[in-house]
Design a protein around this motif. Structure first.
Motif, PDB file in Angstrom:
ATOM      1  N   ALA A 295       0.936  -1.131   0.087  1.00 48.28           N
ATOM      2  CA  ALA A 295       0.063  -0.013  -0.065  1.00 48.28           C
ATOM      3  C   ALA A 295       0.747   1.337  -0.057  1.00 48.28           C
ATOM      4  O   ALA A 295       0.436   2.380  -0.693  1.00 48.28           O
ATOM      5  CB  ALA A 295      -0.945  -0.173   1.040  1.00 48.28           C
ATOM      6  N   LEU A 298       2.435   2.188  -3.477  1.00 49.49           N
ATOM      7  CA  LEU A 298       1.281   2.605  -4.360  1.00 49.49           C
ATOM      8  C   LEU A 298       0.679   3.719  -3.992  1.00 49.49           C
ATOM      9  O   LEU A 298       0.513   4.717  -4.939  1.00 49.49           O
ATOM     10  CB  LEU A 298      -0.063   1.570  -4.160  1.00 49.49           C
ATOM     11  N   LEU A 299       0.446   4.036  -2.610  1.00 51.09           N
ATOM     12  CA  LEU A 299       0.012   5.591  -2.274  1.00 51.09           C
ATOM     13  C   LEU A 299       1.246   6.574  -2.785  1.00 51.09           C
ATOM     14  O   LEU A 299       0.875   7.591  -3.479  1.00 51.09           O
ATOM     15  CB  LEU A 299      -0.189   5.800  -0.852  1.00 51.09           C
ATOM     16  N   VAL A 301       3.015   6.581  -5.420  1.00 46.55           N
ATOM     17  CA  VAL A 301       3.126   6.771  -7.013  1.00 46.55           C
ATOM     18  C   VAL A 301       2.028   7.810  -7.071  1.00 46.55           C
ATOM     19  O   VAL A 301       2.472   8.743  -7.925  1.00 46.55           O
ATOM     20  CB  VAL A 301       2.303   5.618  -7.711  1.00 46.55           C
ATOM     21  N   LEU A 302       1.119   8.341  -6.346  1.00 50.05           N
ATOM     22  CA  LEU A 302       0.336   9.567  -6.385  1.00 50.05           C
ATOM     23  C   LEU A 302       1.115  10.626  -6.292  1.00 50.05           C
ATOM     24  O   LEU A 302       0.995  11.615  -6.846  1.00 50.05           O
ATOM     25  CB  LEU A 302      -0.653   9.563  -5.432  1.00 50.05           C
ATOM     26  N   ILE A 305       3.361  11.372  -9.895  1.00 46.37           N
ATOM     27  CA  ILE A 305       2.500  11.744 -11.118  1.00 46.37           C
ATOM     28  C   ILE A 305       2.829  13.238 -11.339  1.00 46.37           C
ATOM     29  O   ILE A 305       2.794  14.274 -10.253  1.00 46.37           O
ATOM     30  CB  ILE A 305       1.345  11.482 -11.242  1.00 46.37           C
ATOM     31  N   PRO A 306       3.291  13.853 -12.502  1.00 48.24           N
ATOM     32  CA  PRO A 306       3.358  15.050 -12.685  1.00 48.24           C
ATOM     33  C   PRO A 306       2.212  15.884 -12.568  1.00 48.24           C
ATOM     34  O   PRO A 306       1.250  15.678 -12.842  1.00 48.24           O
ATOM     35  CB  PRO A 306       4.131  15.097 -14.050  1.00 48.24           C
ATOM     36  N   THR A 307       2.413  17.214 -12.033  1.00 48.62           N
ATOM     37  CA  THR A 307       1.167  17.832 -11.579  1.00 48.62           C
ATOM     38  C   THR A 307       0.476  18.166 -13.090  1.00 48.62           C
ATOM     39  O   THR A 307      -0.903  18.427 -12.881  1.00 48.62           O
ATOM     40  CB  THR A 307       1.398  19.317 -11.183  1.00 48.62           C
ATOM     41  N   ILE A 349      -5.846  15.212  -3.663  1.00 44.70           N
ATOM     42  CA  ILE A 349      -5.451  13.839  -4.074  1.00 44.70           C
ATOM     43  C   ILE A 349      -4.067  13.851  -4.071  1.00 44.70           C
ATOM     44  O   ILE A 349      -3.336  12.986  -3.571  1.00 44.70           O
ATOM     45  CB  ILE A 349      -6.250  13.447  -5.233  1.00 44.70           C
ATOM     46  N   ILE A 352      -2.322  13.918  -0.641  1.00 41.25           N
ATOM     47  CA  ILE A 352      -2.340  12.734   0.113  1.00 41.25           C
ATOM     48  C   ILE A 352      -1.185  11.869   0.612  1.00 41.25           C
ATOM     49  O   ILE A 352      -0.716  11.819   1.660  1.00 41.25           O
ATOM     50  CB  ILE A 352      -3.290  11.661  -0.290  1.00 41.25           C
TER      51      ILE A 352
END
Lengths: 488, 453
Positions: A295, A298-299, A301-302, A305-307, A349, A352
């Protein structure tokens, strides 16, 4: 000699210096390297270093300063009546530069005799046509002033280049010779070279200072010239933002922008803090090693991610989804896809993992003995978390939230794409509002003249942003530092 | 004697009489609270993961379309009477025929395809027929003719790009209802497209030109590709790598191995940690003011973008490099110093090579961060510029205006056309593939070379 050719010459000299210096050191001990103070290569490096470094420093300085001085001297020749403001003078000066380059090209290609330069004037030659033949296109005909300035410019640049070549070569040669004659078995070459390397290391570390200095200076200078054109009070306390006001009635009040920024950040934190915090508590207190191993990455990864992806997500997915629920066909609170809610949700998001991994570290740092003590008194796990672990970790968590807030305030792409462009002071989170960062982008990418208040206001906004985020970061650090020792 | 017993032994609470095996109300309540708390935690993680799944599935769902493109296979007769009236095959004269001159050829070709397939043609004007095709189709044929003037007079098979509406119809983005108010295409066209699909004239195939091609103007989304801005990003990353890695490593070595505890070192440390938290847009302002306004470097150039991103990633690289230098145990340094190496030799011959895997991992992660960054690039003019030509050579690649992948994606998103949204999502897939590869390399490096001392 051109600067790049000069650099090449110095490089060759340095390479030569390495070989010669190394050879001389070895010869001074008849090839018995045990009698040298340092390894032979260090003697070579020492010669290269002295030949190369001072000369290149002078070269770089010269290349930067000479155009400024030449420009200063030549722009004095342009009659003051032929331009209106600094922008006009700049245009003329770039014309002068182009004509001078064109004349160089014309001479190089044989379209113009070198001797003809002295008698060259606009009355006997069509300069524009002449330069056109050698591939330098001019926007307008060349005036006599510009031509004479260009000739002067060329002359000064040429003399400057000659002096530069001589000075740089003399310095390189002097360094080379000085190091060469000092090269001897007893010279502490390694210490010299290492001191040089250390200087380079210090220089690299100072770039951080230079960057901050660059940011602060560029913000301050432009902000000051903005406040020269626009009253500071109206900027700081103005309630309306409408740069395109007709009849010169500009309103550049920052308050609507600040409100949009803060409102969106609040929405974002309202999403990110509960979710991130509960996720962190669960991962550190409840989850087994396996769940955690899956977990947590995976979290995270958020966070990777580019803005721009989040921006597009807000614009094309979250916005329309919200409109379906709150729009004209639903509750009728929302006019368009872009709103505070859209940008805030998506930014939440994004934040987080930021909140969760920072809090996770902090919760993990709370000593196990405190939990064990709580369990020993009969508390359940959740009671332990709520009454012991979280209060112990609170300062760190507050610090993490402040850092997240500073991220939210400085975030650009999500608000540019998701929040809208209208500056508004409103409480409705479903209305489009705009932020400080979004306006920096729109003011500086528009076609406004760079010296106008509409463009310069972006620097004042940038200054506000810089101070705001810096303040939040410092505050976060202070809180963490002040309360951390208690549990260590 | 305690206070408790002073007032007599307290009465046993009633629930103490019950068995340990049956839970009383208070215990039940506490256990329920425990369960709730646990559910909150699971929900929080689930929310995060749901968002991740939603994000990734929408990227894939919306972006995959960009990798396919609809084309019409047409037999175009290159009429000599239209293209080369003199019949001399003089390339200069052939070049004088503009793309307008090619339109009649296209009309004939479409009509022919319709006749061969037995499809009814409800349009009398060629202009209406040509709406099926991209407005770049004529240019495509002209390019071929200019390159092969000897083929004039032949009938050549072309695969011409369909217009973005037709393409959208095949991908389910455009429907008959949505065309009701559209001036560019009518439902009648779609009926024709359906029939032409059956006869094999209209085909959907892999869209290589999206990956290799250049950006197109606003009205031709079907032609736009991300290839040129990919090159822009590549040159920027070259700048970042060659500038940020040496500077970052040198700075970290100084701070970690040589710096004495004094005000200067403190100043550097404070600056680095502050820069790590400065919003990226502020670096854009710095780039605009220093590199473009002050140093007069060319606007929109990958060199400037790379320099700005270098300053931005420097703190990341310094922080991770220092961590990996710190991880090298002091015994290594002491051993080297013990056999007579100087401090500098110790660091460069022993500590640095051992820290290298960690440094490279940090650098790759910093590069990935720089690759996805958009905001500072907007300010130095890498948006609003149509990156139509790939750079010629190395110097041109650094200095001539270009875009970068994230800036290109933003540019497409700004055009507010569903066909361009599709391109933007497609661009995001490519960008994320790059980022994923970089991160996987970093993880593998770490796994392969990580040492526990």
């Amino acid at each position: 000699m051109s600067a790049s050719f000069l650099l090449l010459t110095i490089l060759t000299l340095a390479a030569l210096g390495f070989v010669i210096g190394r050879g001389r050191a070895l010869r001074s001990v008849q090839g018995d390297r045990r009698r040298l103070h340092s390894l032979p290569n260090y003697y070579g490096f020492n010669v290269s270093m002295l030949a190369f470094v001072p000369a290149v420093l002078v070269l770089v300085l010269w290349v930067v300063i000479q155009p400024l001085m030449v420009n200063g001297a030549v722009s004095a020749m342009i009659p003051a009546g032929s331009y209106d403001d600094a922008g006009g003078l700049n245009l003329i000066m770039s014309d002068v530069g182009r004509v001078a380059n064109g004349l160089d090209a014309a001479i190089a290609q044989g379209a113009l005799e070198h001797a003809a330069l002295k008698t060259l004037s606009t009355s006997n030659t069509d300069i524009r046509a002449l330069l056109g033949t050698v591939g330098v296109a001019l926007g307008s005909d060349v005036s006599e002033d510009v031509l004479s300035a260009a000739l002067k410019f060329r002359e000064k640049t040429l003399t400057g280049n000659w002096i530069m070549t001589v000075v740089v070569l003399v310095i390189a040669g002097a360094g080379f010779l000085a190091a060469f004659f000092k090269t001897h078995a007893d010279l502490r070459a390694r210490n010299l070279v290492e001191r040089g390397v250390q200087m380079v290391l210090i220089g690299a570390a100072s770039i951080a200072i230079l960057t901050t200095l660059g940011i602060v200076l560029s913000l301050i200078f432009n902000t000051v010239s903005f406040f020269g054109m626009f009253p500071m009070g109206d900027f700081l306390f103005g309630l309306t933002w409408s740069p395109e006001g007709r009849g010169g009635s500009e309103h550049l009040g920052i308050l609507p922008l600040l409100w949009g920024t803060i409102y969106i950040s609040i929405v974002a934190l309202a999403v990110a803090v509960p979710v991130g915090l509960f996720a962190a508590v669960y991962l550190s207190e409840y989850a087994g090693a396996k769940t955690r191993a899956v977990a947590k990455p995976l979290l995270e990864v958020l966070a990777g991610i580019p803005t721009i992806v989040y921006g597009l997500f807000a614009l094309t997915i979250v916005g329309p989804m919200l409109v379906d629920v709150f729009g004209a066909e639903g509750l009728n609170w929302m006019q368009g896809a872009r709103s505070v809610m859209t940008a805030g949700l998506v930014m939440g998001i994004m934040l987080i993992p930021f909140v969760s991994s920072l809090s996770d570290d902090i919760i993990n740092a709370v000593p196990q003995a405190m939990r064990d003590g709580s369990y020993g008194l009969g508390a359940t796990q959740s009671e332990t978390v709520r009454q012991v672990v979280l209060p112990a970790a609170l300062p760190g968590i507050v610090g993490a939230i402040l850092l997240a807030a500073s991220r939210a305030i400085g975030e650009t792409m999500i608000v540019v794409m998701g929040a809208g462009a209208a500056a508004r002071l409103s409480m409705n989170p479903f209305e489009a509002m705009t932020t400080v960062t979004a306006k920096i982008v729109s003011q500086l990418t528009g076609d406004a003249d760079f010296a106008s208040p509409e463009a310069l206001v972006a620097f004042a906004l940038g200054m506000t942003l810089f101070i705001l985020t810096l303040g939040l970061n410092v505050l976060a650090l202070l809180i963490v530092r002040k309360y951390r020792e208690q549990y260590e | 004697m305690t206070d408790m017993t002073a007032n007599g032994v307290p009465e046993a609470t009633p629930h103490a009489k019950s068995s340990l095996l049956t839970q009383d109300a208070h215990t039940k309540q506490r256990n329920a609270a425990e369960k709730r708390f646990r559910i909150y935690g699971i929900t929080a993680i689930a929310i995060g993961l749901v968002f991740l799944v939603l994000l990734i599935s929408s990227i894939l769902f919306k972006g995959v379309g960009a990798f396919q493109q609809t084309k019409l296979t047409l037999q175009v007769e290159l009429l000599e009477a239209k293209l080369d009236k003199s019949g001399t095959r003089d390339i200069e004269k052939i070049k004088k025929v503009t793309t307008f001159g090619y339109n009649p050829l296209i009309d004939t070709a479409i009509k022919r395809a319709l006749e061969e397939g037995g499809i009814e043609n409800p349009f009398s004007k060629g202009k209406d027929l040509r709406k099926l095709l991209s407005s770049g189709a004529a240019a495509q044929i002209r390019e071929f003719v200019v390159a092969n003037p000897d083929r004039i007079g032949d009938t050549v098979e072309f695969k011409l790009l369909a217009s973005s509406r037709v393409d959208g119809y095949l991908k389910g983005r455009v429907s008959r209802e949505s065309l009701a108010r559209d001036k560019n295409l009518t439902p009648v066209h779609l009926d024709m497209v359906d029939q032409m699909r059956e006869t094999g004239v209209v085909n959907k195939g892999f869209n290589l030109s999206f990956i290799t091609g250049a950006d197109a103007s606003e009205s031709r989304p079907e032609q736009a590709g991300i290839g040129v801005s990919m090159l822009g990003s590549f040159y920027m990353m070259l700048v970042v790598l060659t500038a940020a890695l040496p500077i970052g490593v040198a700075a970290s070595i100084y701070l970690e191995e040589f710096a004495k505890q004094n005000w200067f070192t403190d100043l550097i440390e404070v600056n680095i940690s502050n820069l790590a938290a400065v919003p990226s847009i502020v670096f854009g302002i710095l780039g605009l003011a220093v590199f473009i306004q002050f140093a007069h470097l060319p606007q929109s150039a990958p060199l400037v973008g790379g320099l700005v991103l270098t300053l931005m990633t420097l703190p990341t690289i310094i922080i991770s490099t220092r961590a990996s230098l710190k991880a090298v145990p002091p015994s290594i340094r002491e051993a080297a110093l013990g056999v007579g190496a100087s401090k500098m030799q110790t660091v460069f011959h022993h500590v640095l090579p051992l820290a290298m895997p960690g440094i490279l991992t940090g650098t790759i992660i910093g590069l990935a961060q720089a690759l996805g960054e958009t905001a500072p690039l907007l300010l130095i003019g890498m948006v609003g510029y149509i990156a139509s030509n790939p750079p010629e050579g190395l110097i041109d690649g650094f200095l001539s205006p270009n875009s970068a992948m994230p800036a290109q994606i933003y540019e497409w998103a700004k055009r507010a056309d569903p066909a361009y949204y599709e391109r933007a999502w497609g661009g995001i897939i490519i960008l994320l593939l790059f980022l994923m590869t970089m991160n996987i390399i970093a993880i593998l490096l770490r796994r392969r070379f990580e040492r526990r001392w």
